[in-house]
Enzyme design. Structure first.
Site, short mmCIF file in Angstrom:
data_model
loop_
_atom_site.label_atom_id
_atom_site.label_comp_id
_atom_site.label_asym_id
_atom_site.label_seq_id
_atom_site.Cartn_x
_atom_site.Cartn_y
_atom_site.Cartn_z
N GLN A 5 25.57 76.28 -14.43
CA GLN A 5 26.27 75.37 -14.56
C GLN A 5 25.79 74.51 -15.63
O GLN A 5 27.21 73.98 -16.47
CB GLN A 5 25.61 73.75 -13.74
CG GLN A 5 27.06 72.97 -13.11
CD GLN A 5 26.89 72.17 -11.91
OE1 GLN A 5 27.51 73.14 -11.74
NE2 GLN A 5 26.21 71.31 -12.18
N TRP B 150 23.55 64.88 -7.71
CA TRP B 150 22.78 63.66 -8.79
C TRP B 150 22.71 64.58 -10.00
O TRP B 150 22.34 64.00 -11.10
CB TRP B 150 20.77 62.70 -8.28
CG TRP B 150 20.66 62.15 -8.92
CD1 TRP B 150 19.20 62.59 -9.65
CD2 TRP B 150 20.85 61.25 -10.11
NE1 TRP B 150 18.30 61.33 -10.72
CE2 TRP B 150 20.05 60.88 -11.01
CE3 TRP B 150 21.89 60.75 -10.26
CZ2 TRP B 150 20.00 59.59 -11.86
CZ3 TRP B 150 22.32 59.11 -11.13
CH2 TRP B 150 21.80 59.49 -12.22
N ASN B 151 22.09 65.89 -9.58
CA ASN B 151 21.69 66.86 -11.00
C ASN B 151 22.80 67.26 -11.60
O ASN B 151 22.87 67.01 -12.41
CB ASN B 151 21.02 67.78 -10.04
CG ASN B 151 19.61 67.80 -9.90
OD1 ASN B 151 18.66 67.68 -10.49
ND2 ASN B 151 19.34 67.90 -8.44
N SER B 152 23.86 67.20 -11.02
CA SER B 152 24.60 67.54 -11.86
C SER B 152 25.98 66.51 -11.93
O SER B 152 26.12 66.70 -13.74
CB SER B 152 26.45 67.55 -10.81
OG SER B 152 26.06 69.30 -10.09
N ASP C 21 7.59 65.70 -3.52
CA ASP C 21 9.02 65.21 -3.19
C ASP C 21 9.08 64.06 -2.73
O ASP C 21 8.25 64.58 -1.05
CB ASP C 21 9.65 66.62 -2.45
CG ASP C 21 11.18 66.69 -2.63
OD1 ASP C 21 11.72 65.50 -1.95
OD2 ASP C 21 11.95 67.08 -2.89
N CYS D 101 27.43 79.54 -10.63
CA CYS D 101 27.50 80.20 -11.86
C CYS D 101 26.24 79.24 -12.83
O CYS D 101 25.29 78.37 -12.06
CB CYS D 101 28.60 79.54 -12.61
SG CYS D 101 28.26 77.29 -12.61
N ASP E 29 23.62 60.77 -0.92
CA ASP E 29 23.12 59.60 -1.75
C ASP E 29 24.52 59.85 -2.60
O ASP E 29 24.79 59.63 -3.72
CB ASP E 29 22.66 60.37 -2.95
CG ASP E 29 21.62 61.24 -2.89
OD1 ASP E 29 22.28 62.43 -2.85
OD2 ASP E 29 20.88 61.55 -3.86
N GLU F 219 23.50 66.30 -15.45
CA GLU F 219 24.00 67.13 -16.62
C GLU F 219 25.08 67.41 -17.14
O GLU F 219 25.07 66.93 -18.07
CB GLU F 219 23.94 68.28 -15.25
CG GLU F 219 22.90 69.55 -14.99
CD GLU F 219 22.88 69.88 -13.89
OE1 GLU F 219 24.19 70.05 -13.82
OE2 GLU F 219 22.37 70.52 -13.20
N HIS G 275 16.97 70.41 -5.69
CA HIS G 275 15.19 69.52 -5.99
C HIS G 275 14.43 70.35 -6.40
O HIS G 275 14.08 69.97 -7.12
CB HIS G 275 14.47 69.40 -4.46
CG HIS G 275 14.96 67.86 -3.53
ND1 HIS G 275 14.25 67.42 -3.09
CD2 HIS G 275 16.70 67.79 -3.30
CE1 HIS G 275 15.08 66.10 -1.66
NE2 HIS G 275 17.09 66.67 -2.52
N1 UDP Z 1 24.00 74.76 -9.74
C1 UDP Z 1 24.86 75.88 -10.66
N2 UDP Z 1 25.06 76.65 -10.25
C2 UDP Z 1 26.59 76.31 -9.92
C3 UDP Z 1 26.32 75.27 -8.76
C4 UDP Z 1 25.29 74.10 -8.94
O1 UDP Z 1 23.74 76.27 -11.05
O2 UDP Z 1 27.46 77.04 -9.84
C5 UDP Z 1 23.17 73.91 -10.51
C6 UDP Z 1 23.42 72.55 -10.77
O3 UDP Z 1 22.91 72.72 -12.43
C7 UDP Z 1 22.45 71.22 -10.36
C8 UDP Z 1 22.33 71.49 -8.81
O4 UDP Z 1 22.74 73.36 -8.66
O5 UDP Z 1 21.21 71.35 -11.01
C9 UDP Z 1 22.95 71.36 -7.64
O6 UDP Z 1 22.23 70.31 -7.88
P1 UDP Z 1 23.07 68.48 -7.45
O7 UDP Z 1 21.86 67.70 -7.52
O8 UDP Z 1 24.53 68.35 -8.05
O9 UDP Z 1 23.79 68.74 -5.80
P2 UDP Z 1 23.49 69.09 -4.51
O10 UDP Z 1 22.87 71.17 -4.36
O11 UDP Z 1 21.57 69.04 -4.49
O12 UDP Z 1 24.53 68.83 -2.88
#
Ligand code: UDP
Length: 478
Positions: free
Chosen positions: A353, A371-373, A131, A351, A395, A376, A29
């Site tokens: 990502q 959603w962010n992954s 949020d 890492c 989700d 990306e 978030h």
């Molecule tokens: N992310 C990261 N490094 C990692 C794994 C994930 O920086 O090793 C970041 C990724 O780029 C994304 C966020 O963590 O922006 C994860 O958000 P996402 O909505 O994909 O998944 P959630 O963690 O909410 O399940």
């Protein structure tokens, strides 16, 4: 960024407003809300990203919070977890605790800002973007003479499902084999729904989280971190219900997209420590498209069986692999796994990502479909293999459905009904499909199309850029 703002102010004659952007304290978030904040700051606004002390406790030293320039600040307010940690008789319901603590601490922050010189002279505090899972923040803003708008760090499809459930158009529970057929959406089976809608025990929590649905009729903006061309039908359908939804994404650092904000090379607030140097060095030594990147976000909690299946699949497949296994998950890895993979794979606990996805060595992304992954991967044109973990799905199932069946940018791993998780053979087959020159062509091409459309949305005059401009312009009239 300060210079950029002054220049922008001169060009547009716009005065700066101060906007609070209030995020739930988890990485998935904070990242998109921080990116939205940077976009607002780049358009001449003063922005304070607010999250809670739970996040500040994990914050990594050395994160470039200060390099966002003086138009973007980060504040941490109390979420009551201090009392809960000390067992001082605080409510056991963490959600209620969060609500009561942040109602007070947010009000205090607003009062402090309003009483500061900046607020009265140059940057009047005008607006709260909150949020959507903390809807009470809108009441706090209104009690202090400000307006507010919810922000959804999920897909518009998921937001629409919650809305339709609460409006009564989505009737639950669904029966096996009888999909939900909703306007503007593909038919959705029970296991395509977010777990809040497929698991009866979670309904009450969803009702709490989305208790602000009546407020959606009062707000003037609802921000979705998506882009028009990705979810046009759902966005249009919500608009036809009178909901003022605006797509402002993808919320990915600018240098990975439109490259208009030179300082925006990274999200910038890491709750876990990334092992960037090691990852980049290792990836640099690999050939183009030869590496499978696997990561399941910041919260997913794979079962031991799922971890073992994936471990076996990665060890035996003919590709290099980079796998993010958070420290808390490492105990699920098979014994000696880490010793045995030395040349073929790299396992890190976190890492950067985006830098990994942008690296030419990466050929596909095995993802939980957070959603962010997903955004990306779409923004960087990396094809996906969707491996939605069985527990803690949130989700992800709905996003997984869209990426495979609507956006065609991924192959979906099927769960073996007998054992209840995805087996090594099935995962390997999906990875081979995406990595294969011929078979993987369709998903790779679809990913590249989305990459261009994602950039287009954020370029000057693109659909998301226009929506942000319009919001900023409207703030001048408040
Ligand atoms: N992310 C990261 N490094 C990692 C794994 C994930 O920086 O090793 C970041 C990724 O780029 C994304 C966020 O963590 O922006 C994860 O958000 P996402 O909505 O994909 O998944 P959630 O963690 O909410 O399940």
């Amino acid at each position: 960024m300060e210079e950029m703002n002054t220049e922008k102010e001169e060009q547009t004659g716009a005065k700066q407003s101060h906007i609070l952007v209030f995020s739930f304290p988890v990485q998935g978030h904070i990242n998109p809300m921080l990116e939205f904040s940077k976009r607002l700051a780049s358009k001449g606004q003063r922005v304070t990203l607010v999250t809670t002390t739970k996040a500040s406790k994990s914050l990594q030293v050395g994160d470039p919070i200060t390099s966002f320039g003086c138009n973007l600040k980060v504040e941490f307010i109390s979420d009551g977890t201090e009392q809960a940690d000390q067992g001082s008789g605080a409510s056991k319901d963490l959600f209620e605790l969060l609500k009561s603590a942040t109602t007070k601490s947010l009000a205090k922050l607003i009062t402090n800002i309003k009483n500061s010189n900046d607020a009265t002279e140059k940057y009047p505090l005008k607006f709260l973007v909150y949020d959507y899972i903390m809807p009470w923040a809108l009441d706090v803003a209104r009690q202090h003479g400000m307006d507010g708008a919810p922000f959804y760090p999920t897909s518009s499809g998921v937001a629409a499902l919650y809305y339709q459930f609460l409006e009564g158009t989505l009737k639950l529970p669904l029966r096996e084999g009888q999909p939900a057929t909703l306007p503007s959406m593909p038919p959705l089976e029970l296991n395509d729904l977010p777990t809040f809608l497929s698991d009866l025990d979670l309904y009450p929590l969803l009702l709490k989280l989305t208790a602000h649905i009546p407020n959606l009729r009062e707000v003037k903006w609802i921000f979705h971190t998506t882009f028009d061309k990705l979810e046009s039908e759902v966005l249009e359908s919500m608009a036809s219900h009178g909901l003022p939804v605006r797509a402002i994404g993808p919320t990915v650092p600018s240098m990975f997209l439109d490259k208009r904000l030179e300082d925006d090379k990274d999200y910038g607030l890491n709750l876990l420590k990334p092992d960037e140097e090691n990852c980049m060095k290792w990836l640099d030594s690999k050939e183009t498209g030869s590496v499978v990147y696997a990561s399941f976000g910041s919260l997913s909690n794979l079962s031991k069986e799922e971890v073992e299946e994936l471990a076996s699949c990665l060890t035996n497949c003919s590709y290099y692999f980079l796998w993010v296994v958070r420290e808390t998950e490492k105990e699920k890895l098979p014994e000696k796994f880490l010793d045995e993979i030395t040349r073929k794979g790299l396992v890190v606990s976190w890492c950067k990502q985006l830098s990994v996805l942008a690296h030419k060595a990466v050929g596909c992304f095995v993802t939980h479909c957070g959603w962010n992954s997903t955004l990306e991967a779409l923004s960087l044109g990396v094809p996906m293999v969707g491996l939605v973990a069985v527990p803690d799905q949130f989700d992800h199932p709905t996003i997984a459905k869209y990426v495979a069946d609507v956006w065609k940018a991924r192959v979906r791993v099927k769960v073996n009904e007998k054992v209840g998780f995805a087996t090594r053979g099935e995962i390997a087959m999906c990875i081979r499909h995406v990595m294969d020159k011929e078979k993987g062509m369709e998903v790779r091409n679809a990913s590249l199309v989305w990459k261009e459309l994602a950039k287009e949305a954020m370029y000057e005059g693109g659909s998301s850029d226009k929506n942000i401009e319009e919001f900023v312009a409207a703030l001048q009239l408040i």
